[in-house]
Design a protein around this motif. Structure first.
Motif, mmCIF file in Angstrom:
data_model
loop_
_atom_site.group_PDB
_atom_site.id
_atom_site.type_symbol
_atom_site.label_atom_id
_atom_site.label_comp_id
_atom_site.label_asym_id
_atom_site.label_seq_id
_atom_site.Cartn_x
_atom_site.Cartn_y
_atom_site.Cartn_z
ATOM 1 N N SER A 323 48.074 44.712 53.114
ATOM 2 C CA SER A 323 47.259 45.639 52.336
ATOM 3 C C SER A 323 46.730 44.947 51.088
ATOM 4 N N THR A 325 45.720 46.307 48.532
ATOM 5 C CA THR A 325 46.057 47.090 47.342
ATOM 6 C C THR A 325 47.480 46.851 46.868
ATOM 7 N N SER A 326 48.235 46.003 47.552
ATOM 8 C CA SER A 326 49.634 45.764 47.212
ATOM 9 C C SER A 326 49.860 44.283 46.963
ATOM 10 N N SER A 330 49.999 41.755 50.265
ATOM 11 C CA SER A 330 48.769 40.987 50.378
ATOM 12 C C SER A 330 49.051 39.487 50.436
ATOM 13 N N GLU A 397 43.654 41.122 55.442
ATOM 14 C CA GLU A 397 43.913 41.586 54.081
ATOM 15 C C GLU A 397 44.956 40.739 53.356
ATOM 16 N N LEU A 552 42.308 50.437 40.625
ATOM 17 C CA LEU A 552 41.829 49.240 41.299
ATOM 18 C C LEU A 552 42.450 47.983 40.709
ATOM 19 N N PRO A 557 50.617 50.311 43.853
ATOM 20 C CA PRO A 557 50.200 51.702 43.608
ATOM 21 C C PRO A 557 50.878 52.307 42.382
ATOM 22 N N GLN A 597 47.412 56.538 46.494
ATOM 23 C CA GLN A 597 47.022 55.490 47.430
ATOM 24 C C GLN A 597 45.582 55.689 47.882
ATOM 25 N N PHE A 598 44.887 54.579 48.118
ATOM 26 C CA PHE A 598 43.552 54.628 48.696
ATOM 27 C C PHE A 598 43.680 54.894 50.192
ATOM 28 N N PRO A 601 40.821 50.696 53.035
ATOM 29 C CA PRO A 601 40.380 49.536 52.240
ATOM 30 C C PRO A 601 38.869 49.469 52.048
ATOM 31 N N VAL A 604 38.193 50.683 48.672
ATOM 32 C CA VAL A 604 38.560 49.673 47.671
ATOM 33 C C VAL A 604 37.437 48.650 47.531
ATOM 34 N N ARG A 608 35.044 47.786 44.294
ATOM 35 C CA ARG A 608 34.911 46.427 43.764
ATOM 36 C C ARG A 608 33.442 46.021 43.649
#
Length: 891
Positions: A323, A325-326, A330, A397, A552, A557, A597-598, A601, A604, A608
């Motif tokens: 992910s 976002t992590s 990631s 990701e 972001l 999270p 949480q999104f 992706p 996200v 960006r």
């Protein structure tokens, strides 16, 4: 603060060691818990006498057939060593420390004697096969003729004294006044520590187990009843030992089921059947299945369905959902340990094998990814005959191209070396994955199958989802128009349905439907996201963009409460719950953790893109100032660290003794949860990266807070948090990232470089035990370092090292060796953390610019000398030119 030398090395056993109250107490001059303190030499003389008598009495009872005999003999030999030390001890602190070590070593053996004496004497008789573990450890001359460890230790001490006494006339008297060489004493201590740890963690526990099992065998011959009950007890003991080893593996903070759902019943049936057939075919020579499709096509949903199905079938070995976002998910840093935890969860029979691997390789986290996977996964799987499938979702990701390639190489090697292992992975089209995996004959690839409208079942699946979700919301003909508009892209249909069903919006479903249908192109997810913001009041844009930018910028999270706390910290009036309510189609809150949480992706990535261009004042424009968000987050983190109530402090988890590793403290998880709140854990892990990612203006505003955190003792207290939360390696990376910022004050840069070198040098004690930041690290720092001078001034009761210390940390080695022929070019990465060199041996090598250590294997591909090379502006790629007339690009 006061700390005893006996704590200053890793004397940490699973058994409770004897700690005489006269010599070991918990104190702190500031009133909080501390670790340990030695008393005066007069009291030591009393203790030596008591120990002498105790050891003599204990050692006088022995029988060659009794399992206690080697233990008691060990105590006798320890007494002799104590006598030898006491002869030269009177005014020498180092010898006192060594004596303490031996006494604790002996105390642990006494504990084992007491434990074994609980069994009847007849049950303690052992045969030769079962007595070997103890004899191997004790190696006492009374039973074995060869020289053994305790004897050797005694001989080394006597030999040391003898050599010193021969150096000049009357040296024995001088020896009483002089300090013995620190390095000699440290070497003795290390040997004692290593033997003690080996016995306590392996030999002693193993011997206890075989003793009980031997007793079971005897009883079987006499009475065949209750054998099952006895064996069950033995198995329970072994299970507890194995469980303790498994607990050393890092935990997964993110649960994939909280983000991803399974396929709706009746959808994706053709694709799932293809996957099921591949998994069930044991004769297949393609153990890797690669599901490759565009963003938003439903790959993760298929992966979750596979996880549930194979779990029910009993073949699921582990899962890892990457992910962006992590920070944890990631990268591949925790990949192997998370898979290993899953492996023992799904196949409990493999627990002993994984546990044994961890005990044999306690520093596995510092090994390469290939070695970690072999130790924790591949080798244990050799003991399993059935099929095992690992699920890896969203490999694209993984932020590092190098890590993506390395992981594929590791997995490819693993499946070729294991007949029962299969890998199911998903990703978007990615050139790195394609290059590493595409040419392999061992993989099967299903590409563009989930969104291609030429496959009628894709359209039918979206139709089933839309009709079921929007039944009663829109008429059938309008639902059909949305299906056509989705054009096979599931995330478009899903987001549109979420928006239409959002009960918090003031717009009617008909109005939202009209906007969705008005979009010119079909299947463009950005258009859906644009419509989402266009319906909002422009007055709410500033605060909404501020909150979205914080989400972001976050490296993991944030909870609703965290986001509200940051908002208050920066003086904003935003409300996290209101944000989630209004953006419910793209944001969700996990009910179990309250983390925001999104949903996907693609949102996200949309945000960006919104952060790369400034706002023009138009209603449809959305601008997120990520640099400012990082600055706000950095400010919040620093305030959390500096908080008097919930911030950094000495002995933060109130550890009573330093004789146990962090992981050996029974209630360590409860202590960490209680004394290190989630916000403090976040701040300790990520403040450096937020400081590095913000702009010069914010770094200037936070310069005072930065100075506060990196000074002693605060920086040592921060390391305690790193020790308990497993954040040591991330801290090293973060320090490098912040030091690369050109606007950083030179004094702060120098201090941070020293902190980085301190953490690298003493990473083992810091990671293993928070108390040993002060005990095993601080006393051995270079004498001219700030941590040494300021740290020892505050903590002046730790060991005082008189010889052997460096003045400063070693710099880059004078010579770097690795190339086999002439070096033709060298260049530094933009952040200064890496070097690259090229040679006439046709290779390129990467080096750590701080330590001079090689990074990975040489880059091979050129067929002749490599003349020149350069890093990309982001430092993620290398361009090289060669005499072979080729230009190559390297990730």
């Amino acid at each position: 603060m006061s700390i005893s030398w006996i704590s200053s090395t890793f004397l940490m056993s699973a058994q409770k060691t004897l700690e005489p109250k006269e010599l070991h107490r918990i104190t702190n001059t500031s009133g909080s818990s501390s670790f340990a303190q030695c008393q005066t030499s007069e009291k030591r003389q009393v203790i030596y006498g008591a120990v002498d008598v105790g050891v003599t009495v204990l050692g006088s009872i022995a029988d060659a057939s009794d399992i206690l005999s080697p233990l008691k003999a060990a105590c006798q030999m320890t007494k002799v060593i104590l006598d030898a030390i006491q002869a030269v001890e009177n005014s020498r602190g180092e010898w006192i420390d060594l004596t303490w070590r031996l006494k604790q070593y002996m105390s642990a053996i006494e504990d084992q004697v007491i434990l074994f004496e609980a069994y009847p004497a007849k049950d303690r008789a052992v045969n030769d096969a079962f007595s070997r573990p103890l004899i191997k450890y004790v190696k006492c001359v009374r039973y074995i003729k060869s020289c053994r460890f305790l004897e050797t230790m005694h001989d080394r001490i006597v030999d040391l004294i003898t050599k010193r006494s021969r150096s000049k006339p009357g040296f024995l008297k001088a020896l009483i006044r002089a300090k013995i060489d620190t390095e000699e004493i440290l070497k003795l201590n290390r040997d004692i520590r290593d033997q003690h740890r080996q016995f306590m963690t392996q030999e002693a526990l193993a011997t206890l187990g075989v003793l009980i099992m031997q007793n079971v065998e005897r009883n079987v011959k006499v009475n065949n009843t209750n054998v099952g009950d006895i064996k069950a007890i033995v198995e329970t003991i072994q299970t507890d030992v194995d469980s303790n080893a498994i607990l050393q593996l890092p935990k997964a903070a993110l649960v994939s089921s909280s983000v991803h759902k399974t396929c709706l019943a009746g959808t994706r049936e053709a694709v799932l059947q293809t996957v099921w057939r591949w998994a069930a075919d044991d004769a297949s020579e393609e153990p890797i299945f690669w599901l490759c499709d565009i963003a938003g096509s439903g790959k993760s949903t298929v992966a979750m369905s596979a996880v549930e199905f194979w779990h029910r079938e009993g073949v699921l070995g582990g899962r890892f959902f990457f992910s962006i976002t992590s920070s944890e998910y990631s990268t591949t840093g925790s990949f192997c340990s998370i898979i290993a935890r899953d492996l023992v969860d799904y196949f409990p029979e493999l627990t002993p094998h994984v546990a044994r691997a961890i005990r044999r390789h306690p520093s596995f986290m510092r090994n390469s990814l290939d070695e970690q996977f072999r130790i924790l996964v591949t080798d244990p799987l050799h003991h399993w005959q059935g099929r095992v499938i690992l699920v890896i979702d969203a490999l694209d990701e993984c932020k590092s191209r190098l890590q993506r390639r390395e992981l594929i190489e590791v997995l490819s090697k693993a499946v070729q070396g294991s007949k029962n292992l299969k890998i199911f992975m998903t990703s978007r089209p990615d050139p790195v994955i394609e290059a590493a995996l595409g040419s392999l004959a061992i993989q099967t690839k299903l590409e563009d199958r989930l969104h291609d409208v030429n496959h009628q079942d894709n359209v039918d699946d979206i139709a089933l989802y839309v009709h079921k979700t929007l039944d009663g919301v829109l008429s059938e003909d309008k639902r059909q128009r949305l299906i056509d508009k989705a054009n096979g892209l599931f995330i478009w249909a899903s987001t549109a349905c979420q928006e239409l069903k959002n009960e918090e919006t003031f717009q009617s479903p008909e109005s939202i439907y009209s906007r969705l249908i008005s979009v010119d192109q079909t299947g463009e997810i950005d258009d859906v996201y644009n419509l989402l913001f266009e319906r909002m009041d422009t007055k709410s844009y500033p605060i909404m963009c501020s909150l979205l930018a914080l989400l972001l910028a976050a490296f993991e999270p944030l909870s609703v409460a965290d986001l509200d706390d940051i908002s208050r910290d920066i003086g904003a009036t935003g409300d996290a719950n209101a944000l989630v309510r209004n953006l419910g189609s793209v944001l969700s809150v996990d009910p179990s953790t309250n983390l925001i949480q999104f949903r996907h992706p693609t949102f996200v990535e949309y945000l960006r893109r919104c952060s790369h261009t400034s706002a023009t004042g138009k209603r449809s424009d959305l601008y997120l100032d990520i640099a400012t968000a990082h600055g706000q987050a950095a400010s919040w983190c620093l305030k959390r660290l500096m908080s008097r109530r919930d911030g950094l402090k000495f002995n933060i988890c109130q550890i009573e003794s330093s004789f146990s590793l962090n992981r050996e403290i029974p209630d360590i998880d409860a202590r960490v949860s209680r004394f290190i709140p989630r916000r403090l854990r976040y701040a300790g892990s990520h403040w450096l990266f937020h400081m590095a990612e913000t702009n010069d203006s914010w770094r200037f505003m936070l310069r005072k807070e930065l100075r506060y955190i990196i000074q002693v003792p605060n920086v040592l207290h921060w390391m305690e948090v790193l020790s308990f939360t497993g954040g040591v390696s991330r801290a090293i990376t973060g320090l490098r990232a912040l030091m690369s910022c050109t606007s950083l004050e030179q004094e702060a840069r120098t201090t941070m470089d020293e902190i980085r070198q301190f953490i690298i040098t003493f990473s083992v004690p810091i990671q293993d035990s928070a108390p040993h930041i002060y005990i095993s690290a601080l006393p051995f720092t270079p004498t001219e370092s700030k941590i040494h001078t300021e740290g020892l001034e505050r903590h002046n009761n730790v060991i005082y090292v008189t010889q052997g210390l460096e003045k400063r940390y070693p710099g880059l080695p004078g010579v770097l060796r690795g190339h086999k022929r002439s070096v033709l070019a060298i260049t530094f990465s933009p952040d200064g953390s890496k070097m690259a060199s090229s040679s006439s041996d046709n290779t390129i090598r990467l080096w750590d610019a701080y330590t001079g250590q090689p990074l990975g294997e040489p880059l091979r591909g050129h067929e002749d000398s490599v003349w020149a090379l350069a890093f990309s502006s982001q430092g993620t790629r290398i361009i090289s030119t060669s005499r072979d007339r080729a230009i190559r690009s390297w990730d």
